[in-house]
Scaffold this motif. Structure first.
Motif, PDB file in Angstrom:
ATOM      1  N   GLU A  38     -13.607  -5.116 -12.027  1.00 40.55           N
ATOM      2  CA  GLU A  38     -12.398  -5.279 -12.674  1.00 40.55           C
ATOM      3  C   GLU A  38     -12.099  -3.839 -13.444  1.00 40.55           C
ATOM      4  O   GLU A  38     -12.845  -3.042 -13.697  1.00 40.55           O
ATOM      5  CB  GLU A  38     -12.338  -6.343 -13.622  1.00 40.55           C
ATOM      6  CG  GLU A  38     -11.791  -7.678 -12.919  1.00 40.55           C
ATOM      7  CD  GLU A  38     -10.486  -7.498 -12.469  1.00 40.55           C
ATOM      8  OE1 GLU A  38      -9.724  -6.393 -12.903  1.00 40.55           O
ATOM      9  OE2 GLU A  38      -9.969  -8.428 -11.845  1.00 40.55           O
ATOM     10  N   LYS A  39     -10.837  -3.920 -13.797  1.00 42.47           N
ATOM     11  CA  LYS A  39     -10.350  -2.679 -14.622  1.00 42.47           C
ATOM     12  C   LYS A  39     -10.537  -3.091 -16.212  1.00 42.47           C
ATOM     13  O   LYS A  39     -10.657  -4.329 -16.335  1.00 42.47           O
ATOM     14  CB  LYS A  39      -8.945  -2.367 -14.501  1.00 42.47           C
ATOM     15  CG  LYS A  39      -7.936  -3.393 -14.180  1.00 42.47           C
ATOM     16  CD  LYS A  39      -7.666  -4.693 -15.231  1.00 42.47           C
ATOM     17  CE  LYS A  39      -7.189  -3.943 -16.638  1.00 42.47           C
ATOM     18  NZ  LYS A  39      -7.183  -5.432 -17.468  1.00 42.47           N
ATOM     19  N   PRO A  40     -10.687  -2.289 -17.047  1.00 39.65           N
ATOM     20  CA  PRO A  40     -10.851  -0.761 -16.850  1.00 39.65           C
ATOM     21  C   PRO A  40     -12.468  -0.853 -16.301  1.00 39.65           C
ATOM     22  O   PRO A  40     -13.380  -1.470 -17.020  1.00 39.65           O
ATOM     23  CB  PRO A  40     -10.990  -0.125 -18.280  1.00 39.65           C
ATOM     24  CG  PRO A  40     -11.176  -1.636 -19.050  1.00 39.65           C
ATOM     25  CD  PRO A  40     -10.835  -2.681 -18.535  1.00 39.65           C
ATOM     26  N   PRO A  96     -16.528  -9.031 -19.056  1.00 39.45           N
ATOM     27  CA  PRO A  96     -16.197  -8.110 -20.179  1.00 39.45           C
ATOM     28  C   PRO A  96     -16.374  -6.714 -19.763  1.00 39.45           C
ATOM     29  O   PRO A  96     -17.335  -6.338 -19.078  1.00 39.45           O
ATOM     30  CB  PRO A  96     -16.559  -8.494 -21.451  1.00 39.45           C
ATOM     31  CG  PRO A  96     -16.930  -9.932 -21.226  1.00 39.45           C
ATOM     32  CD  PRO A  96     -17.410 -10.113 -19.921  1.00 39.45           C
ATOM     33  N   ASN A  97     -15.617  -5.738 -20.379  1.00 40.38           N
ATOM     34  CA  ASN A  97     -15.735  -4.343 -20.001  1.00 40.38           C
ATOM     35  C   ASN A  97     -16.978  -3.743 -20.173  1.00 40.38           C
ATOM     36  O   ASN A  97     -17.218  -2.475 -19.470  1.00 40.38           O
ATOM     37  CB  ASN A  97     -14.369  -3.670 -20.514  1.00 40.38           C
ATOM     38  CG  ASN A  97     -12.972  -4.366 -20.480  1.00 40.38           C
ATOM     39  OD1 ASN A  97     -12.888  -4.784 -19.244  1.00 40.38           O
ATOM     40  ND2 ASN A  97     -12.145  -4.227 -21.172  1.00 40.38           N
ATOM     41  N   ASP A  98     -17.571  -4.007 -21.244  1.00 42.90           N
ATOM     42  CA  ASP A  98     -18.607  -3.200 -21.924  1.00 42.90           C
ATOM     43  C   ASP A  98     -19.811  -3.251 -20.605  1.00 42.90           C
ATOM     44  O   ASP A  98     -20.963  -2.241 -20.771  1.00 42.90           O
ATOM     45  CB  ASP A  98     -19.170  -3.670 -23.112  1.00 42.90           C
ATOM     46  CG  ASP A  98     -19.667  -5.056 -23.001  1.00 42.90           C
ATOM     47  OD1 ASP A  98     -18.877  -5.897 -22.576  1.00 42.90           O
ATOM     48  OD2 ASP A  98     -20.735  -5.458 -23.585  1.00 42.90           O
ATOM     49  N   GLY A 146     -11.541 -16.286 -16.809  1.00 40.82           N
ATOM     50  CA  GLY A 146     -10.278 -16.311 -16.448  1.00 40.82           C
ATOM     51  C   GLY A 146     -10.199 -15.431 -15.220  1.00 40.82           C
ATOM     52  O   GLY A 146      -9.605 -16.109 -14.094  1.00 40.82           O
ATOM     53  N   MET A 147     -10.667 -14.413 -14.976  1.00 50.16           N
ATOM     54  CA  MET A 147     -10.122 -13.705 -14.148  1.00 50.16           C
ATOM     55  C   MET A 147     -11.349 -13.832 -12.696  1.00 50.16           C
ATOM     56  O   MET A 147     -10.955 -13.795 -11.380  1.00 50.16           O
ATOM     57  CB  MET A 147     -10.342 -12.053 -14.195  1.00 50.16           C
ATOM     58  CG  MET A 147      -9.740 -10.981 -13.324  1.00 50.16           C
ATOM     59  SD  MET A 147      -7.905 -11.463 -13.050  1.00 50.16           S
ATOM     60  CE  MET A 147      -7.584 -10.745 -11.608  1.00 50.16           C
ATOM     61  N   GLY A 148     -12.487 -13.962 -13.172  1.00 51.23           N
ATOM     62  CA  GLY A 148     -13.429 -14.246 -12.011  1.00 51.23           C
ATOM     63  C   GLY A 148     -12.846 -15.526 -11.331  1.00 51.23           C
ATOM     64  O   GLY A 148     -12.925 -15.531 -10.071  1.00 51.23           O
ATOM     65  N   TYR A 164     -22.291 -15.835 -10.402  1.00 48.17           N
ATOM     66  CA  TYR A 164     -23.262 -15.935 -11.526  1.00 48.17           C
ATOM     67  C   TYR A 164     -22.471 -15.551 -12.782  1.00 48.17           C
ATOM     68  O   TYR A 164     -21.487 -14.567 -12.969  1.00 48.17           O
ATOM     69  CB  TYR A 164     -24.225 -14.796 -11.425  1.00 48.17           C
ATOM     70  CG  TYR A 164     -25.075 -14.683 -12.609  1.00 48.17           C
ATOM     71  CD1 TYR A 164     -25.817 -15.553 -13.219  1.00 48.17           C
ATOM     72  CD2 TYR A 164     -24.906 -13.442 -13.380  1.00 48.17           C
ATOM     73  CE1 TYR A 164     -26.584 -15.473 -14.399  1.00 48.17           C
ATOM     74  CE2 TYR A 164     -25.931 -13.405 -14.445  1.00 48.17           C
ATOM     75  CZ  TYR A 164     -26.659 -14.208 -15.042  1.00 48.17           C
ATOM     76  OH  TYR A 164     -27.089 -14.035 -16.126  1.00 48.17           O
ATOM     77  N   ASP A 165     -23.001 -16.262 -13.783  1.00 43.34           N
ATOM     78  CA  ASP A 165     -22.116 -16.030 -15.328  1.00 43.34           C
ATOM     79  C   ASP A 165     -23.317 -16.416 -16.475  1.00 43.34           C
ATOM     80  O   ASP A 165     -24.280 -17.434 -16.111  1.00 43.34           O
ATOM     81  CB  ASP A 165     -21.167 -17.079 -15.482  1.00 43.34           C
ATOM     82  CG  ASP A 165     -20.038 -16.860 -16.594  1.00 43.34           C
ATOM     83  OD1 ASP A 165     -18.958 -16.198 -16.477  1.00 43.34           O
ATOM     84  OD2 ASP A 165     -20.581 -16.655 -17.819  1.00 43.34           O
ATOM     85  N   ILE A 166     -23.197 -15.720 -17.483  1.00 40.87           N
ATOM     86  CA  ILE A 166     -24.560 -15.989 -18.594  1.00 40.87           C
ATOM     87  C   ILE A 166     -24.199 -17.163 -19.252  1.00 40.87           C
ATOM     88  O   ILE A 166     -25.035 -17.707 -19.938  1.00 40.87           O
ATOM     89  CB  ILE A 166     -24.677 -14.686 -19.302  1.00 40.87           C
ATOM     90  CG1 ILE A 166     -22.977 -14.401 -19.821  1.00 40.87           C
ATOM     91  CG2 ILE A 166     -25.246 -13.523 -18.815  1.00 40.87           C
ATOM     92  CD1 ILE A 166     -23.193 -13.379 -21.141  1.00 40.87           C
TER      93      ILE A 166
END
Ligand code: NAD
Length: 352
Positions: free
Chosen positions: A95-97, A74-76, A15-17, A36-38
């Motif tokens: 990106e945040k966080p 994602p954040n992790d 979504g954000m990318g 690049y995306d998995i």
């Protein structure tokens, strides 16, 4: 602005990318050089959009033509990707966080310093007009000395059904919308925080919070209520601020709202009692029209530089980063304190 065009590769085309791609398009000195995306399907979408796709993160980092890595996963995994990208000599927008803990963020800052690369976090909501109007109003003391601020976002759609519902990915609303609202709050006053109380909500039964209410007291006497909800079928206003001379409300992102202040030219006018339920009240009667002034919410000029333009200026040594590491770190420390206050059901007295 200079003439050099910097090549940005987006890591995480969700979504954000994919939204970043649209935002970067009009920026003269930035070009999206690839993605690049998995997930294969996301890569196919990027390719269909005409973007170069990389077969791995290593391939992105090995490409000398890549100047900037933009992390929208994602954040992790923000931390590991950020550190690898900095060590490969890339400037990084994350990106945040930015990370799930404040300690993890300091590890990134150390690598950025060592590698002499520019690193920043996409706190885009500092450019939101509603926030900029409130900040401007507070700076100009439109409602006098500010002593109460309430900032809320509320929806009724629950937590999106993806990684945001899972703890391992850094899910939950405090780490999502909370980051924006707390970042904005800390831009509004120079005062330090002296205490924090909070309650996280788990109405939907997820392992992460679906919202929270936090009560933050500052040393200068300001009390802030910061709230995020995903089970609110009726919303409270986006902003509600009270000062010694008046009150202002901005109801939504459409900037509907008003400012009402005491009229300094009119001596106190006794309010007329009103019927309120089964009784009469003078205390809760509206102030008389002649003793108050009412103003609409006025738009304000756009910020001098956009988030992306500022990043380019910082790379070229022409401006300081708008989003500074100390500010990002302070927000993460505040988030950790909110988690602690909620878990211990106590007021945490701490200077932040
Ligand atoms: P999303 O799930 O829509 O997209 C994430 C994408 O990352 C997916 O396509 C996924 O396949 C990909 N991905 C996962 N692990 C990866 C890895 N190791 N390497 C490469 N790609 C990987 O999520 P989203 O809503 O786009 O959120 C992404 C980030 O953007 C989050 O950190 C989120 O908090 C942030 N975000 C910020 C804003 C804002 O206003 N600043 C708004 C939305 C999301």
């Amino acid at each position: 602005m200079g003439n050099r065009i910097y090549n940005v590769v987006i890591i995480g085309y969700g979504g954000m990318g994919s939204y970043h791609v649209q935002l970067i398009e009009p920026i003269q000195q930035l070009a999206v050089g690839g993605v690049y995306d998995i997930v294969d399907y996301r890569m196919e979408l990027a390719a269909a959009g005409g973007y170069k796709t990389y077969e791995s993160l290593d391939a992105v980092l090995a490409d000398q033509a890549v100047d900037i890595v933009l992390i929208a996963t994602p954040n992790d995994v923000h931390k590991e990707i950020a550190i690898q990208a900095l060590q490969a000599g890339k400037h990084v927008i994350c990106e945040k966080p930015v990370t799930i803990t404040s300690a993890d963020f300091l590890d990134i800052v150390e690598v950025a310093k060592k590698e002499n690369r520019v690193f920043t976090v996409h706190q885009n909501r500092r450019w939101d007009e509603d926030f900029r109007i409130i900040k401007d109003m507070i700076g100009k003391k439109t409602v006098g000395e500010l002593f109460q601020l309430e900032s809320r976002v509320q929806g009724a759609n629950g937590i999106p059904g993806d990684w945001r519902q899972l703890k391992a990915y850094g899910g939950g609303m405090l780490l999502d919308w909370g980051v924006h609202l707390l970042d904005q709050l800390l831009q509004i006053t120079d005062s330090q925080i002296e205490s924090v109380a909070a309650k996280l909500s788990y109405i939907l039964g997820t392992e992460v919070d679906d919202g929270f209410t936090s009560f933050i007291e500052f040393k200068d006497g300001l009390t802030a209520v910061i709230e995020v909800g995903t089970t609110n079928y009726v919303k409270l206003p986006r902003w509600y601020i009270k000062g010694t001379e008046g009150t202002a409300v901005i109801r939504d992102w459409d900037l509907s709202g008003e400012i009402v202040t005491r009229n300094p030219d009119v001596a106190h006018v006794e309010p007329k009692p009103i019927q309120a339920g089964q009784g009469l009240t003078k205390t809760m009667a509206p102030p008389s029209e002649e003793s108050t002034l009412k103003f609409p919410i006025e738009k304000i000029p756009a910020a001098a530089e956009s988030f992306y333009q500022n990043f380019v200026s910082a790379i070229e040594g022409k401006a300081e980063l708008a989003i500074k590491s100390e500010e990002v770190h302070r927000v993460l420390v505040l988030i950790e304190t909110i988690f602690e206050a909620a878990a211990t059901k106590s007021v945490i007295r701490r200077t932040i």
